[in-house]
Write a protein that holds these residues in place. Sequence first.
Motif: not given
Length: 469
Positions: A234-250
């Motif tokens: 299982v993977a936890l994928a992270m994508l940096k958001s354009d909102v400071p200190n926020e990351w998209h996660a799946e």
Amino acid sequence: MSINSAMLAGVSGLVANSSALASISDNIANVNTVAYKRNQTNFSSVVTAQAVPGHYSAGGVQALTRQLVSTQGLIQTANSATDIAINGDGFFVVTTKGMGLTNSDQRLFTRSGSFSVDANGYLVNDSKLYLQGWPVVNDIVDADPSDLTAMQPINVKALGTAVAATSVVELNANLYNSQAISGAEAAYDPAGDPTTTMAQYADDVANGVSPTGTKPDFTMEMTITDSAGGTHKVALAMLKSDVPNEWHAEVYAIPASDVDSGGAPGLIKSGKIMFTSEGKFDPASSADFFASAAPSLKPTFQLGNSATGTAPKWATNLGLGDQSITLDLSKVEQSAGSNQLKSVNSDGAGPGNVIAVQVDEEGFVSAIFDNKQVRKIAKIGLATFPNPDGLKPSSGNTYSSAIAAGVMVAKAPGAAGSGKISPSSLEASTVDLSQEFTGLITTQKAYSASSKIITTADQMLDELIQMKR
């Protein structure tokens, strides 16, 4: 006549002291027998009716030997984990056979706790008697205090393998706080368009097709164990958001075919993860990812049964049961440096075999597996009697029930005077050699004195017979 009664009294003295010698011999022979209870011979006088006034007829003596079953022996440390002692009034319940045990088979009682595992996996003591206990089913013990047949021989090998499905995964990682914002981040919309997900991107890459999803900035992979002992990635994928200190996660499965997501291939959970200005994980602001787990510090994702429930769930062909997995992100932080996965810790374990057995102070017998799992098998029940000294001794340092002992009650260790279990210990014999050797001397002297009575009476009868001559 008085001379005859004196001779008979001497004979009774010989018989009584012979019994005393026999009990002392048993005591000395069993000085090193585990949990042996010493015998004690008590003497009582026999008084006959005095038919002729002025003429005394000797009655003699009789011996009564009893075993002091209620006497507590010294608890001594033993090397084996299956050596157990009772500190109190209870008795282990044992039987003469393990397989094919029926309600009509006799139950015996013993204090001898030198148990070991035999070739068939049963716990037996030195006399090859099978230890009885209440089976543990789903950590529940159904103990009946009045029914010994509710206990079964304890077997530590007929367990199959032990599997522990993963329930907690702890990630220790760093996310680069100055990560560049991906050009695809603006179009990223997992709720509205599953084809933009990071799970879609991973599935496309795995299938060798042109990726249509969003490439993650950082991926952390972990291995989980299912309810059947199989492993899945299982993977936890992270994508940096354009909102400071926020990351998209799946969270998604690799390969995607392991789960039925009902949307993007393999997708299990998605949302946003927040960090404080100091770079610490901020669970309170990450409710989007936590969903129903909020306000817990640890998000949970559920993989349902393949045949029932709603997505996400295990693929039908896997035939797996429900599984709830907690993702511990408390050690994930955002700081300078590179994206880095430092460690992954999980509590799951694949199939394991029994390598050891242990008994705890509560009387639970547990099997230890080579995958570090511990499974409770049975709970030892202790039999108690109102008058333990009334039990009937049997071979193998055991006792059988008797009317004089009173009604048996089975209790859990430590309950209502049943006695406490001492693991890795044995109860010593209650024989005191100095006392027994002293008894030998006094018994020998008493026996010699009784024989002297017979000799003297014989001489007096000879004198009586000589009078005719």
